[in-house]
Scaffold this motif. Structure first.
Motif, PDB file in Angstrom:
ATOM      1  N   GLN A   1       0.813  -1.220   0.000  1.00  0.00           N
ATOM      2  CA  GLN A   1       0.000   0.000   0.000  1.00  0.00           C
ATOM      3  C   GLN A   1       0.847   1.272   0.000  1.00  0.00           C
ATOM      4  OE1 GLN A   1      -3.380   0.084  -0.305  1.00  0.00           O
ATOM      5  NE2 GLN A   1      -3.153  -2.126  -0.599  1.00  0.00           N
TER       6      GLN A   1
ATOM      7  N   ASN B   1      -1.453   7.000  -2.315  1.00  0.00           N
ATOM      8  CA  ASN B   1      -2.178   6.354  -1.217  1.00  0.00           C
ATOM      9  C   ASN B   1      -1.991   7.166   0.058  1.00  0.00           C
ATOM     10  OD1 ASN B   1      -3.289   4.290  -2.653  1.00  0.00           O
ATOM     11  ND2 ASN B   1      -2.204   2.636  -1.612  1.00  0.00           N
ATOM     12  N   ARG B   2      -2.709   6.756   1.102  1.00  0.00           N
ATOM     13  CA  ARG B   2      -2.625   7.456   2.382  1.00  0.00           C
ATOM     14  C   ARG B   2      -2.109   6.511   3.470  1.00  0.00           C
ATOM     15  NH1 ARG B   2      -5.013  12.496   2.420  1.00  0.00           N
ATOM     16  NH2 ARG B   2      -6.295  13.004   0.595  1.00  0.00           N
TER      17      ARG B   2
ATOM     18  N   ASP C   1      -4.209   3.632   4.492  1.00  0.00           N
ATOM     19  CA  ASP C   1      -4.267   2.451   3.627  1.00  0.00           C
ATOM     20  C   ASP C   1      -3.280   1.388   4.093  1.00  0.00           C
ATOM     21  OD1 ASP C   1      -6.219   3.550   1.837  1.00  0.00           O
ATOM     22  OD2 ASP C   1      -4.639   4.756   0.922  1.00  0.00           O
TER      23      ASP C   1
ATOM     24  N   TRP D   1      -4.740  -0.039   7.497  1.00  0.00           N
ATOM     25  CA  TRP D   1      -5.925  -0.870   7.319  1.00  0.00           C
ATOM     26  C   TRP D   1      -5.564  -2.232   6.740  1.00  0.00           C
ATOM     27  CZ3 TRP D   1     -10.415  -2.245   8.777  1.00  0.00           C
ATOM     28  CH2 TRP D   1     -11.232  -3.028   7.962  1.00  0.00           C
ATOM     29  N   ALA D   2      -4.632  -2.266   5.784  1.00  0.00           N
ATOM     30  CA  ALA D   2      -4.235  -3.544   5.189  1.00  0.00           C
ATOM     31  C   ALA D   2      -3.700  -4.485   6.266  1.00  0.00           C
ATOM     32  CB  ALA D   2      -3.178  -3.312   4.110  1.00  0.00           C
TER      33      ALA D   2
ATOM     34  N   PRO E   1      -8.933   3.068   5.513  1.00  0.00           N
ATOM     35  CA  PRO E   1      -8.487   3.300   4.139  1.00  0.00           C
ATOM     36  C   PRO E   1      -8.931   4.675   3.658  1.00  0.00           C
ATOM     37  CG  PRO E   1     -10.291   1.704   4.207  1.00  0.00           C
ATOM     38  CD  PRO E   1      -9.870   1.943   5.623  1.00  0.00           C
ATOM     39  N   GLY E   2      -8.057   5.326   2.917  1.00  0.00           N
ATOM     40  CA  GLY E   2      -8.380   6.642   2.393  1.00  0.00           C
ATOM     41  C   GLY E   2      -8.214   7.773   3.382  1.00  0.00           C
TER      42      GLY E   2
ATOM     43  N   ARG F   1      -1.152  11.858   2.773  1.00  0.00           N
ATOM     44  CA  ARG F   1      -0.960  11.273   1.447  1.00  0.00           C
ATOM     45  C   ARG F   1       0.530  10.990   1.231  1.00  0.00           C
ATOM     46  NH1 ARG F   1      -4.473  10.790  -2.502  1.00  0.00           N
ATOM     47  NH2 ARG F   1      -5.876  12.413  -1.725  1.00  0.00           N
TER      48      ARG F   1
END
Length: 262
Positions: free
Chosen positions: A137, A142-143, A146, A149-150, A188-189, A193
Motif C-alpha cells: 500500500q 495512497n494514504r 491504507d 488498514w491492510a 483506508p483513504g 498522502r
C-alpha cells in the motif's frame, strides 16, 4: 517536517540497510537453543561495526545497546540480558538501527528458536505477511491509513490476532525517528498522502492475544514492552522508500522473495 529523499540519498540508505540485512541473515544460523541473548548483542554489534556501520540505538534516549532483544511475550525494546539463554520453542525478536556515512536504516526480524509450536509458527507467518501487505500500500497517492488498514484487516479481522496500537512505524533519516508516523491500524483513504521520496518503516507487532501492551517502568529496565495478557508476539520490520516505481525495500534479506520491491 517530512524529509523527502533524493535517489542518491535512497541509494545510500540501501547500503546501510544491507548491513542490517546481512546481520539478520547471520542470526538465522546463530540463534538456537542455549544461546545467551547477551551473545546475540555482542555478535550483532561486532557485525555492524566490522562492516563499517554505526549501531545508532546506543545512546538513544539513554539506551545502552546495539540491539533490542525481545523474547516470547515481550513485544519490543527488550534489553539484551546476560544469563538469559534461549530455550527450544522460544520466539525472539531482534531489532537494530544502523548508520553508514550518515545514512540510516532500521529493521527488526522474528526468529523461531529450535522447534516452535504450530500456533507460534502461524503467528510468525501472519505477522510477516502483514508487513508485506502494508508495503504493497506504500505507493504514491495512497494514504497512511491504507497501510494501517491492510495490516489491521488481515491480522485482526481475518486471523483474530492483536495488532499493537501503542508502537508504530515512522519516517527514517536524517535521524532514526522522523515524521511521518505510520500506524499499523487505520481507515483506508484517511491520513497523510504518500509522496515520492518518503522513506518510512513499516513494523507491525502482532500478538496471539489482545493488542494491549505495557512498558516496564522499573529502574532496572524501563524499556521492555510486554503484552498485557501475557500472549506471545511477533514483529517484522523493513525500511522502504516510496518511489515512482512503487515501494522499494532498503533492508531486504532475500533478492528472490523481494524481487518486485528492489
Amino acid at each position: 517536517m517530512i524529509s523527502l529523499k533524493s535517489p542518491r540519498e535512497i541509494a545510500a540508505m540501501k547500503k546501510s540497510g544491507a548491513i542490517i540485512a546481512g546481520m539478520h541473515l547471520m542470526l538465522r544460523d546463530f540463534i538456537k537453543p542455549g544461546v545467551d541473548t547477551w551473545d546475540i548483542e555482542l555478535k550483532c554489534k561486532a557485525y555492524i561495526e566490522d562492516h563499517g556501520g554505526v549501531p545508532l540505538q546506543i545512546g538513544f534516549e539513554g539506551f545502552k545497546y546495539a540491539t533490542t532483544i525481545s523474547v516470547n511475550s515481550e513485544v519490543a525494546h527488550g534489553l539484551p540480558r546476560k544469563g538469559l539463554k534461549l530455550k527450544d520453542g522460544d520466539l525472539v525478536k531482534v531489532d537494530t538501527v544502523v548508520g553508514l556515512d550518515g545514512a540510516v536504516s532500521d529493521s527488526a526480524w522474528t526468529y523461531a528458536v529450535g522447534n516452535v509450536s504450530p500456533e507460534v509458527k502461524k503467528l510468525m507467518e501472519v505477522a510477516k505477511k502483514s508487513l508485506y501487505l502494508g508495503i504493497d500500500q506504500a505507493v504514491i497517492g495512497n494514504r497512511i491509513g491504507d497501510i494501517g488498514w491492510a495490516i489491521q484487516n488481515y491480522t485482526e479481522n481475518q486471523n483474530g490476532y492483536g495488532d499493537v496500537r501503542q508502537y508504530i512505524g515512522h519516517g527514517v533519516g536524517p535521524t532514526m525517528h522522523e515524521d511521518p508516523q505510520v500506524p499499523h491500524y487505520g481507515k483506508p483513504g484517511h491520513g497523510l498522502r504518500l509522496k515520492e521520496g518518503m522513506v518510512i518503516t513499516i513494523e507491525p507487532m502482532i500478538n496471539l492475544g489482545g493488542w494491549e501492551v505495557e512498558t516496564d517502568d522499573t529502574p532496572e529496565d524501563g524499556w521492555t514492552v510486554r503484552t498485557l495478557d501475557g500472549s506471545w508476539s511477533a514483529q517484522y520490520e523493513h525500511t522502504l522508500a516510496i518511489t515512482k516505481d512503487g515501494p522499494k525495500i532498503l533492508t531486504s534479506q532475500d533478492e528472490v522473495e523481494d524481487a518486485k520491491y528492489l
